[in-house]
Write an enzyme that holds these catalytic residues in place. Structure first.
Site, short mmCIF file in Angstrom:
data_model
loop_
_atom_site.label_atom_id
_atom_site.label_comp_id
_atom_site.label_asym_id
_atom_site.label_seq_id
_atom_site.Cartn_x
_atom_site.Cartn_y
_atom_site.Cartn_z
N ASP A 131 0.81 -1.22 0.00
CA ASP A 131 0.00 0.00 0.00
C ASP A 131 0.84 1.27 0.00
O ASP A 131 0.45 2.30 0.54
CB ASP A 131 -0.97 0.03 1.21
CG ASP A 131 -1.75 -1.26 1.33
OD1 ASP A 131 -2.28 -1.71 0.30
OD2 ASP A 131 -1.81 -1.83 2.42
N PRO A 139 -9.10 -0.91 8.35
CA PRO A 139 -8.24 0.23 8.69
C PRO A 139 -6.80 -0.23 8.74
O PRO A 139 -6.50 -1.30 9.26
CB PRO A 139 -8.72 0.66 10.08
CG PRO A 139 -9.63 -0.40 10.57
CD PRO A 139 -10.04 -1.27 9.42
N ARG A 140 -5.91 0.58 8.16
CA ARG A 140 -4.48 0.23 8.21
C ARG A 140 -3.86 0.80 9.48
O ARG A 140 -4.22 1.90 9.90
CB ARG A 140 -3.76 0.81 7.00
CG ARG A 140 -4.26 0.21 5.69
CD ARG A 140 -3.57 0.85 4.49
NE ARG A 140 -4.13 0.33 3.25
CZ ARG A 140 -4.34 1.05 2.14
NH1 ARG A 140 -4.01 2.33 2.10
NH2 ARG A 140 -4.84 0.48 1.07
N GLY A 165 -4.19 -4.56 -4.00
CA GLY A 165 -5.19 -3.54 -4.34
C GLY A 165 -4.45 -2.31 -4.80
O GLY A 165 -3.90 -1.58 -3.98
N HIS A 166 -4.36 -2.11 -6.10
CA HIS A 166 -3.60 -0.98 -6.64
C HIS A 166 -4.56 0.10 -7.09
O HIS A 166 -5.36 -0.11 -8.00
CB HIS A 166 -2.70 -1.45 -7.79
CG HIS A 166 -1.62 -2.39 -7.35
ND1 HIS A 166 -0.93 -3.21 -8.19
CD2 HIS A 166 -1.12 -2.63 -6.10
CE1 HIS A 166 -0.05 -3.93 -7.49
NE2 HIS A 166 -0.16 -3.59 -6.22
N THR A 172 -6.07 -11.50 3.63
CA THR A 172 -7.16 -10.88 2.86
C THR A 172 -8.26 -11.90 2.57
O THR A 172 -9.26 -11.55 1.96
CB THR A 172 -6.62 -10.33 1.53
OG1 THR A 172 -6.04 -11.42 0.81
CG2 THR A 172 -5.58 -9.25 1.75
N GLY A 192 1.61 2.93 -2.65
CA GLY A 192 1.19 3.80 -3.75
C GLY A 192 1.80 3.35 -5.07
O GLY A 192 2.03 4.16 -5.97
N LYS A 193 2.03 2.04 -5.18
CA LYS A 193 2.64 1.51 -6.42
C LYS A 193 1.77 1.74 -7.64
O LYS A 193 2.26 1.95 -8.73
CB LYS A 193 2.91 0.00 -6.28
CG LYS A 193 3.95 -0.34 -5.25
CD LYS A 193 4.15 -1.84 -5.15
CE LYS A 193 2.97 -2.58 -4.57
NZ LYS A 193 2.67 -2.30 -3.16
N LEU A 216 3.51 12.53 0.77
CA LEU A 216 4.14 13.48 1.68
C LEU A 216 3.09 14.45 2.24
O LEU A 216 3.16 14.88 3.39
CB LEU A 216 5.24 14.26 0.94
CG LEU A 216 6.02 15.25 1.78
CD1 LEU A 216 6.86 14.54 2.84
CD2 LEU A 216 6.92 16.12 0.91
N GLN A 230 2.11 -6.27 -3.13
CA GLN A 230 2.41 -6.26 -1.69
C GLN A 230 3.67 -5.43 -1.44
O GLN A 230 3.92 -4.50 -2.19
CB GLN A 230 2.57 -7.70 -1.13
CG GLN A 230 1.27 -8.50 -1.06
CD GLN A 230 0.81 -9.04 -2.39
OE1 GLN A 230 1.55 -9.69 -3.10
NE2 GLN A 230 -0.44 -8.81 -2.73
#
Ligand code: IMP
Length: 428
Positions: free
Chosen positions: A13, A306-307, A40-41, A132, A15-16, A334, A226
């Site tokens: 996660d 939630p992460r 999940g991209h 998942t 932001g790939k 950022l 991942q």
């Protein structure tokens, strides 16, 4: 430069999706090599949000060939649903731009049931991984045990014969887990009969395509899924996924030789997140974590969970940079840190009073780990409109320069928002 790897250097996660989408402009071929629909991209283009799980991010660009290789575990239903969803968004998908390896292993309904069942049982003991539940682990386990069904097998006459003993075995396992749900060979065969026709146009030998692309000097982007700290060998085992998410996995998953690689772009979020259980040395206190989670919209793209949020961890980052031979870094999100009074960076680990340079191997040792921090002053300005480093407030610039120095490799872009344009490019 012809072969470029892009991979996440934290727990996924990072932001790939945004980075690969940007690089797809350059690429002629985009390749997914490991993982499955656990990924999940998210790609945002002109306010339109696309969430991809199995399809390579390059699918959104016309004229880019997208390959799903033998290293990926493919749930045919999920793939079909995703293709339909993308077509609904106006994305053209045909046998001219999507290619699926006949060697890829198929995620079966029993894999998903078993994934969920084990999690359920382990959660009663408080030891669940927090997967998942997409059947990824059980599918890779069957691959390693050499009892997996591959995409090519879906078209063979002996499919039913292969499935019968497997379904009997998996049913017994499900009963052990206390799951009463019946899995029937008839039902599986009926579903496959429909699904295999829908995916048939895409099925091919992707390795030959990759070989030809490399040999003819095509621009190839290999997209990791991942993140390196979820790597089954180098991550925080057992709280990891079931594939190698660092460069090694992209190499075996693509068949591209290490000597043919031109560059490895590591994607790093300006802070850290992880979904699911497991060690997280630089986890923020609850209030700060909640704030970052809400501002950064840190909820799983696949599961909505939630992460957990933490500070940037440079010890872990240097470890994953070295593991994958990372040549440059794309720094993401950022803007999410704007408004924090102090920004912390985890710069050292001590175990038993001694400094260590890499994360410990055992979960128990993480509990004893002392983390050393460097604290920097934050900034209050909204930075989402910044397009050059000079547009950033001094403290934001200082934060980027500090982590770049600590990481020891150049940053080539800094993302200040989800949109394609919201990026500071430091080098093209
Ligand atoms: P699995 O891959 O579904 O077996 O899940 C194993 C662990 O990896 C869990 O902690 C998941 O939350 C995590 N995980 C799997 N895929 C991703 C991803 O794409 N992003 C972030 N975490 C992931």
């Amino acid at each position: 430069m012809t072969v470029r790897f892009v991979l996440g250097l934290q727990w996924g996660d990072e932001g790939k999706g945004k980075v690969t989408d940007y690089l797809s402009d350059w690429a002629e071929v985009v390749v997914r090599t490991q993982g499955g629909a656990n990924a999940g991209h998210t790609v945002i283009i002109e306010d339109k949000k696309y969430v991809l799980h199995l399809l390579p991010s390059g699918i959104i660009r016309p004229n880019v060939k997208c390959l799903i290789t033998h290293g990926v575990v493919v749930d045919p239903k999920q793939l079909i649903d995703e293709i339909e969803e993308m077509r609904g968004h106006g994305v053209e998908i045909s046998d001219r731009n999507l290619f699926l390896s006949e060697r890829a292993h198929v995620v079966m309904p029993y894999h998903k049931l078993l994934d969920g069942a084990r999690e359920e049982m382990d959660s009663k003991k408080g030891s669940q991984i927090g997967t998942t539940k997409r059947g990824i682990g059980p599918c890779y386990a069957d691959k390693a045990q050499r009892i997996g069904i591959r995409v090519g097998d879906l078209y063979q006459e002996n499919l039913r014969q292969k499935l019968e003993p497997l379904v009997a075995e998996k049913s017994a396992m499900l009963r052990y887990f206390g799951i009463g749900e019946e899995i029937s060979v008839d039902r599986i065969c009926d579903d496959i009969a429909e699904q295999r026709e829908v995916i048939r146009p895409f099925v091919c030998d992707t390795y030959s395509m990759i070989r030809e692309a490399v040999d003819s000097g095509k621009k190839i982007l290999v997209e990791g899924a991942q993140g390196s700290l979820l790597d089954i060998d180098f991550g925080t085992y057992p709280y990891v996924t079931s594939s190698n998410c660092s460069s090694g996995g992209l190499i075996t998953g693509s068949g591209i030789a290490p000597t043919e690689l031109s560059s490895v772009t590591g994607v790093v979020k300006a802070y850290t997140t992880r979904v699911g259980s497991g060690p997280f040395p630089s986890e923020m206190d609850q209030a700060t974590g909640e704030r970052v989670r809400n501002v950064g919209k840190e909820f799983g793209a696949t599961t909505g969970r939630p992460r957990r949020c933490g500070w940037l961890d440079v010890v872990a980052l240097r470890y994953t940079i070295n593991l994958s031979g990372v040549t440059d870094i794309a720094l993401m999100k950022l803007d999410v840190l704007s408004g924090l009074e102090t920004i912390r960076i985890a710069v050292g680990y001590k175990l038993g009073g001694k400094s260590i340079q890499t994360p410990p191997a055992c979960t128990k040792d993480f509990e004893k780990l002392e983390v050393e921090y460097l604290d920097l002053p934050g900034w209050t300005e909204n930075i989402s409109g910044a397009r050059t480093m000079n547009d950033l407030p001094e403290n934001a610039r200082r934060y980027v320069e500090t982590i770049s120095d600590l990481a020891g490799i150049p940053f080539t872009s800094v993302s200040v928002g989800p949109g394609r344009a919201q990026t500071i490019r430091l080098e093209d």
